[in-house]
Design a protein around this motif. Structure first.
Motif, PDB file in Angstrom:
ATOM      1  N   ARG A  20       9.174  10.161 -10.999  1.00 51.12           N
ATOM      2  CA  ARG A  20      10.482   9.735 -11.500  1.00 51.12           C
ATOM      3  C   ARG A  20      11.235   8.818 -10.542  1.00 51.12           C
ATOM      4  N   ILE A  21      11.145   9.047  -9.272  1.00 50.67           N
ATOM      5  CA  ILE A  21      11.997   8.395  -8.286  1.00 50.67           C
ATOM      6  C   ILE A  21      11.740   6.885  -8.234  1.00 50.67           C
ATOM      7  N   GLU A  22      12.804   6.103  -8.089  1.00 51.73           N
ATOM      8  CA  GLU A  22      12.651   4.674  -7.876  1.00 51.73           C
ATOM      9  C   GLU A  22      12.036   4.427  -6.497  1.00 51.73           C
ATOM     10  N   ILE A  23      11.234   3.375  -6.404  1.00 59.13           N
ATOM     11  CA  ILE A  23      10.517   3.083  -5.156  1.00 59.13           C
ATOM     12  C   ILE A  23      10.811   1.641  -4.792  1.00 59.13           C
ATOM     13  N   GLY A  24      11.343   1.417  -3.596  1.00 62.74           N
ATOM     14  CA  GLY A  24      11.775   0.068  -3.303  1.00 62.74           C
ATOM     15  C   GLY A  24      11.662  -0.344  -1.853  1.00 62.74           C
ATOM     16  N   THR A  25      12.112  -1.555  -1.596  1.00 58.90           N
ATOM     17  CA  THR A  25      12.160  -2.121  -0.251  1.00 58.90           C
ATOM     18  C   THR A  25      13.567  -2.634   0.009  1.00 58.90           C
ATOM     19  N   ALA A  26      13.906  -2.673   1.302  1.00 59.25           N
ATOM     20  CA  ALA A  26      15.213  -3.186   1.706  1.00 59.25           C
ATOM     21  C   ALA A  26      15.138  -3.643   3.173  1.00 59.25           C
ATOM     22  N   VAL A  27      14.551  -4.786   3.410  1.00 64.27           N
ATOM     23  CA  VAL A  27      14.070  -5.795   2.487  1.00 64.27           C
ATOM     24  C   VAL A  27      12.735  -6.349   2.989  1.00 64.27           C
ATOM     25  N   PRO A  68      -6.137 -18.055 -24.436  1.00 63.83           N
ATOM     26  CA  PRO A  68      -5.785 -19.462 -24.644  1.00 63.83           C
ATOM     27  C   PRO A  68      -4.612 -19.891 -23.760  1.00 63.83           C
ATOM     28  N   GLY A  69      -4.580 -21.169 -23.440  1.00 66.13           N
ATOM     29  CA  GLY A  69      -3.457 -21.725 -22.704  1.00 66.13           C
ATOM     30  C   GLY A  69      -3.593 -21.611 -21.200  1.00 66.13           C
ATOM     31  N   LEU A  70      -2.506 -21.964 -20.518  1.00 71.75           N
ATOM     32  CA  LEU A  70      -2.472 -21.873 -19.070  1.00 71.75           C
ATOM     33  C   LEU A  70      -2.502 -20.408 -18.634  1.00 71.75           C
ATOM     34  N   LEU A  71      -3.036 -20.167 -17.452  1.00 72.17           N
ATOM     35  CA  LEU A  71      -3.215 -18.790 -16.983  1.00 72.17           C
ATOM     36  C   LEU A  71      -2.102 -18.390 -16.017  1.00 72.17           C
ATOM     37  N   ARG A  72      -1.736 -17.115 -16.071  1.00 70.13           N
ATOM     38  CA  ARG A  72      -0.766 -16.544 -15.142  1.00 70.13           C
ATOM     39  C   ARG A  72      -1.499 -15.677 -14.124  1.00 70.13           C
ATOM     40  N   LEU A  73      -0.775 -15.222 -13.140  1.00 73.97           N
ATOM     41  CA  LEU A  73      -1.337 -14.283 -12.178  1.00 73.97           C
ATOM     42  C   LEU A  73      -1.423 -12.893 -12.809  1.00 73.97           C
ATOM     43  N   GLU A  74      -2.457 -12.176 -12.448  1.00 68.08           N
ATOM     44  CA  GLU A  74      -2.645 -10.809 -12.938  1.00 68.08           C
ATOM     45  C   GLU A  74      -2.830  -9.853 -11.751  1.00 68.08           C
ATOM     46  N   PRO A  75      -2.469  -8.590 -11.915  1.00 63.40           N
ATOM     47  CA  PRO A  75      -1.888  -7.982 -13.117  1.00 63.40           C
ATOM     48  C   PRO A  75      -0.404  -8.303 -13.236  1.00 63.40           C
ATOM     49  N   HIS A  76       0.034  -8.493 -14.469  1.00 64.21           N
ATOM     50  CA  HIS A  76       1.441  -8.754 -14.738  1.00 64.21           C
ATOM     51  C   HIS A  76       2.129  -7.455 -15.130  1.00 64.21           C
ATOM     52  N   SER A  77       3.277  -7.183 -14.536  1.00 63.49           N
ATOM     53  CA  SER A  77       4.046  -5.993 -14.874  1.00 63.49           C
ATOM     54  C   SER A  77       5.337  -6.422 -15.564  1.00 63.49           C
ATOM     55  N   GLU A  78       5.407  -6.155 -16.841  1.00 62.66           N
ATOM     56  CA  GLU A  78       6.557  -6.560 -17.642  1.00 62.66           C
ATOM     57  C   GLU A  78       7.825  -5.866 -17.140  1.00 62.66           C
ATOM     58  N   ALA A 116       1.281  -2.562  -7.735  1.00 60.33           N
ATOM     59  CA  ALA A 116       2.030  -1.385  -7.292  1.00 60.33           C
ATOM     60  C   ALA A 116       2.979  -0.893  -8.379  1.00 60.33           C
ATOM     61  N   ASP A 117       3.592  -1.817  -9.112  1.00 64.12           N
ATOM     62  CA  ASP A 117       4.535  -1.418 -10.161  1.00 64.12           C
ATOM     63  C   ASP A 117       3.822  -0.737 -11.313  1.00 64.12           C
ATOM     64  N   LEU A 118       2.634  -1.217 -11.663  1.00 60.09           N
ATOM     65  CA  LEU A 118       1.869  -0.564 -12.727  1.00 60.09           C
ATOM     66  C   LEU A 118       1.421   0.824 -12.317  1.00 60.09           C
ATOM     67  N   ILE A 119       1.006   0.984 -11.068  1.00 61.92           N
ATOM     68  CA  ILE A 119       0.633   2.320 -10.570  1.00 61.92           C
ATOM     69  C   ILE A 119       1.830   3.263 -10.660  1.00 61.92           C
ATOM     70  N   ALA A 120       3.027   2.730 -10.338  1.00 62.87           N
ATOM     71  CA  ALA A 120       4.236   3.562 -10.336  1.00 62.87           C
ATOM     72  C   ALA A 120       4.866   3.706 -11.716  1.00 62.87           C
ATOM     73  N   PRO A 179       0.818  -1.227   0.000  1.00 62.72           N
ATOM     74  CA  PRO A 179       0.000   0.000   0.000  1.00 62.72           C
ATOM     75  C   PRO A 179       0.846   1.269   0.000  1.00 62.72           C
ATOM     76  N   LEU A 180       1.931   1.257   0.772  1.00 56.61           N
ATOM     77  CA  LEU A 180       2.813   2.432   0.799  1.00 56.61           C
ATOM     78  C   LEU A 180       3.496   2.636  -0.546  1.00 56.61           C
ATOM     79  N   LEU A 181       4.025   1.570  -1.138  1.00 59.28           N
ATOM     80  CA  LEU A 181       4.698   1.699  -2.429  1.00 59.28           C
ATOM     81  C   LEU A 181       3.748   2.226  -3.499  1.00 59.28           C
ATOM     82  N   ALA A 182       2.513   1.738  -3.491  1.00 61.87           N
ATOM     83  CA  ALA A 182       1.535   2.204  -4.476  1.00 61.87           C
ATOM     84  C   ALA A 182       1.203   3.671  -4.258  1.00 61.87           C
TER      85      ALA A 182
END
Length: 338
Positions: A72-79, A167-177, A97-101, A61-64
């Motif tokens: 612009r700023i990178e947003i991360g955890t450690a750790v 089609p095919g097997l399903l992945r988890l969503e949302p996916h952030s490339e 969270a990555d898509l929001i950012a 929630p905080l990262l989002a």
């Protein structure tokens, strides 16, 4: 050139001396400090994760929120302590969270640190498999997380779904490339740094590591970084890895700085933590000229491409912005970091 960000543990306390007296204070001030850091030209806003403590815990929630308030700023955890995590749920949270950012997440994960409670991960529903240690379990959760982040389908679809499936097997969503390449492993030893390289993760090395040679902290940490890069090359990964180190650095430029940190002359310290002989790196606090000379001798900072400044968040947003600004404008240029 180095990327320079801050790292907040997100402490709060009811003490009259604390500017952060509740969890709400810490969360809102963390967002405000990230906004201020971006305006000052810093490169990253990183947050520590501790459970059962009056500190920051659930990070997404905080990262989002930070992602929605910054550009612009990178947003991360450690750790993030992977002993506590459901890797599947975490993939969904991290993707959102990555898509929001806009693709700015830099997630540090690891086995975690000593805890406030005994086997806290058991309260979250996790236990090591037979023959595993809790550290093994954390690495296993990390490996599952990494695999799922690739976005490859693995779940067999219902033949009569509520909604139409691709089609095919399903992945988890949302996916952030691209998020898979922005995962870091927090390593306390040379061996786990090598393992992180083999897994294709970036490396986070903090102010604590296993005391493996008896040498000064920064020399051991610099060697750890070099071994990590050697292992990365040997593994045949195509991209260039990133490496961060954390430091407590305070330039004493006014009376308030001197009152808070003027007597901080600590050197490396050695102790036992989780049955491991560990070495804790020194803090740096001095007038700018002396501080610059001291930092020139830190071999691990020289090896790293990213420096995370640990900030005393209970002193408030304005003071921590001052700490960051002083490093960015008076210290970093003199050292060729900016």
């Amino acid at each position: 050139m180095k990327k320079i960000g801050f790292l907040s543990f997100g402490h709060w306390s009811a003490s009259p001396q604390s500017e952060a007296r509740s969890a709400q204070d810490v969360l809102l001030q963390s967002i405000d400090l990230a906004v201020a850091a971006e305006e000052l030209g810093a490169d990253g806003a990183y947050f520590r994760v501790h459970h059962f403590a009056r500190q920051l815990a659930s990070p997404f929630p905080l990262l989002a929120a930070v992602g929605a308030r910054t550009d612009r700023i990178e947003i991360g955890t450690a750790v993030i302590d992977m002993r506590y995590e459901n890797p599947l749920y975490m993939v969904e949270d991290a993707g959102a969270a990555d898509l929001i950012a806009g693709g700015r997440l830099q997630l540090g994960i690891s086995r975690g640190s000593p805890e406030q409670v005994i086997d806290g991960w058991r309260h979250f529903g996790y236990a090591p498999a037979e023959g595993e240690s809790d550290a093994d379990m954390g690495r296993r959760h990390g490996e599952v997380f990494l695999s799922l982040l690739t976005g490859k389908g693995f779940a067999r679809p219902n033949p009569n779904p509520m909604f139409t499936n691709p089609p095919g097997l399903l992945r988890l969503e949302p996916h952030s490339e691209g998020l898979r390449d922005r995962i870091w492993w927090g390593s306390a030893s040379d061996a786990t740094a090598v393992w992180a390289a083999q897994q294709g993760m970036n490396l986070q090395s903090s102010t604590l590591k296993a005391d493996e040679t008896g040498e000064p902290f920064h020399i051991q940490q610099a060697r750890q970084i070099r071994r990590y890069r050697e292992a990365w090359t040997a593994a045949g990964h195509k991209r260039t890895p990133r490496v961060s180190v954390s430091r407590s650095i305070f330039a004493l430029v006014n009376d308030r700085d001197r009152a808070y940190f003027g007597r901080d002359t600590s050197g490396d310290q050695v102790g036992v933590i989780d049955n491991m002989r560990a070495i804790f790196g020194r803090s740096y606090a001095a007038e700018p000229e002396r501080l610059i000379e001291a930092l020139k001798g830190d071999e691990a900072i020289a090896e790293a491409d990213t420096l995370l400044l640990t900030v005393p968040n209970q002193l408030g947003v304005a003071y921590n912005a001052h700490v960051i600004e002083t490093i960015l404008t008076q210290i970093a240029p003199a050292l060729g970091w900016r």
